[in-house]
Design a protein around this motif. Structure first.
Motif, PDB file in Angstrom:
ATOM      1  N   ARG A 136       0.836  -1.199   0.000  1.00 35.79           N
ATOM      2  CA  ARG A 136       0.000   0.000   0.000  1.00 35.79           C
ATOM      3  C   ARG A 136       0.872   1.251   0.000  1.00 35.79           C
ATOM      4  N   THR A 137       0.398   2.250  -0.703  1.00 32.97           N
ATOM      5  CA  THR A 137       1.104   3.532  -0.727  1.00 32.97           C
ATOM      6  C   THR A 137       0.878   4.252   0.596  1.00 32.97           C
ATOM      7  N   THR A 138       1.534   5.393   0.741  1.00 33.50           N
ATOM      8  CA  THR A 138       1.353   6.192   1.965  1.00 33.50           C
ATOM      9  C   THR A 138      -0.069   6.709   2.096  1.00 33.50           C
ATOM     10  N   THR A 139      -0.794   6.735   0.967  1.00 36.35           N
ATOM     11  CA  THR A 139      -2.203   7.164   1.004  1.00 36.35           C
ATOM     12  C   THR A 139      -3.153   5.952   1.031  1.00 36.35           C
ATOM     13  N   ASN A 140      -2.587   4.769   1.330  1.00 36.60           N
ATOM     14  CA  ASN A 140      -3.369   3.554   1.555  1.00 36.60           C
ATOM     15  C   ASN A 140      -4.014   2.988   0.284  1.00 36.60           C
ATOM     16  N   ILE A 141      -3.376   3.217  -0.857  1.00 38.93           N
ATOM     17  CA  ILE A 141      -3.863   2.657  -2.123  1.00 38.93           C
ATOM     18  C   ILE A 141      -3.095   1.386  -2.440  1.00 38.93           C
ATOM     19  N   ARG A 142      -3.826   0.312  -2.774  1.00 35.66           N
ATOM     20  CA  ARG A 142      -3.188  -0.954  -3.125  1.00 35.66           C
ATOM     21  C   ARG A 142      -2.301  -0.812  -4.361  1.00 35.66           C
ATOM     22  N   TYR A 143      -1.173  -1.520  -4.346  1.00 34.23           N
ATOM     23  CA  TYR A 143      -0.413  -1.702  -5.588  1.00 34.23           C
ATOM     24  C   TYR A 143       0.216  -3.095  -5.571  1.00 34.23           C
ATOM     25  N   TYR A 144       0.485  -3.590  -6.761  1.00 36.02           N
ATOM     26  CA  TYR A 144       0.907  -4.981  -6.936  1.00 36.02           C
ATOM     27  C   TYR A 144       2.228  -5.036  -7.699  1.00 36.02           C
ATOM     28  N   THR A 145       3.033  -6.031  -7.382  1.00 34.27           N
ATOM     29  CA  THR A 145       4.344  -6.185  -8.004  1.00 34.27           C
ATOM     30  C   THR A 145       4.234  -6.956  -9.321  1.00 34.27           C
TER      31      THR A 145
END
Length: 292
Positions: free
Chosen positions: A34-43
């Protein structure tokens, strides 16, 4: 390493974001950051996992069963799928994964082996265009590194040019088409594929290529008097105004039919000139060319 959003995973795998979230809760194969703004991201690896799982699930394997498989077992099951559609999806996914990993040798080997087995015509329609359609989503969202785009683009460009040079049409269509990309648009592969399709149909093609200044387009159009102006828009500079661009062409070439395909045809547009036709899918492009 790339960072993909849940929307990227949805677009590339065909699995709804809601379903992906459920998978995260119930199974162990996805652990997004999760980013600092709590948004999911995937590798990169998680994208590969979702593509593989989506493919197996589509052809009858339960998620709970897939979750217990090793990576080797997943790959064996995928390779064993015999449906033509499953083979196509697997090979397109492989191209996507090789692009992400910058494994250029495997990327080109896959294309070359299929060209040797099936011919360039089959490779273009069966692999290259579906691949371009899929990664166009990532290009538009800037979710892959430019280096990844450039290297695979050049490999595919070489294959398309070979295909165009090798085309022998047994019919002749008394139509003339100018193919071009406007200033700021450099994604040439969709336009090259259109060139290939038109030449296969026996249509006379004048290929201007990418990043064409408007005054050059105007000059060639006035001199050659084509039946159609055709452009394929994938991803262009943020200050590009689609409607003004088409209106300007119409004003300078009012008797010429304008055809537009590509990702940007899915944008909302208030009003288009009467002589502009949008082709929002490959099937619509093929229907247009077949009708010439």
């Amino acid at each position: 390493m790339n960072a993909f959003t849940i929307k990227d995973l949805e677009n590339l795998s065909g699995i709804k974001a809601h379903t992906i979230r459920i998978w995260e809760q119930r199974y162990s194969f996805l652990r997004p950051q999760r980013t600092t703004t709590n948004i999911r991201y995937y590798t990169n690896e998680e994208l590969k996992i979702v593509l593989n799982i989506a493919l197996l699930n589509k052809y009858g394997y339960k998620i709970s069963h897939i979750d217990k498989m090793s990576a080797e077992e997943v790959r064996e099951k995928i390779v064993s799928l015999s449906h033509a559609e499953a083979l196509q999806e697997r090979l397109v996914n492989d191209l996507l994964q090789y692009m992400i990993d910058l494994d250029l040798e495997k990327f080109e080997d896959l294309l070359d082996n299929y060209i040797q087995a099936k011919g360039i015509d089959r490779v273009i329609s069966f692999l290259i265009f579906p691949f371009l359609d899929k990664i166009g989503i990532l290009w538009q969202a800037s979710h892959i590194h430019p280096a990844q785009e450039h290297v695979v683009t050049n490999i595919i460009r070489q294959k398309l040019i070979v295909g165009i040079e090798c085309v022998v049409s047994h019919i002749t269509v008394n139509k003339k088409v100018i193919l071009f990309l406007p200033e700021g648009e450099y994604h040439e592969l969709g336009l090259l594929y259109t060139y290939y399709l038109l030449k296969s149909r026996g249509v006379q093609v004048i290929y201007l290529g990418a990043n064409v200044p408007f005054h050059d387009l105007e000059f060639i159009t006035s001199y050659k008097q084509p039946d159609y102006l055709y452009t394929h828009l994938t991803c262009i500079a943020g200050n590009f105004n689609f409607e003004k661009f088409l209106t300007k062409i119409h004003q300078h070439a009012p008797k010429v039919q304008i055809i537009v395909s590509g990702q940007l045809t899915n944008c909302n547009m208030k009003k288009l000139p009467a002589d502009v036709l949008l082709k929002r899918s490959l099937s619509e492009v093929l229907e247009f060319i077949a009708a010439l």
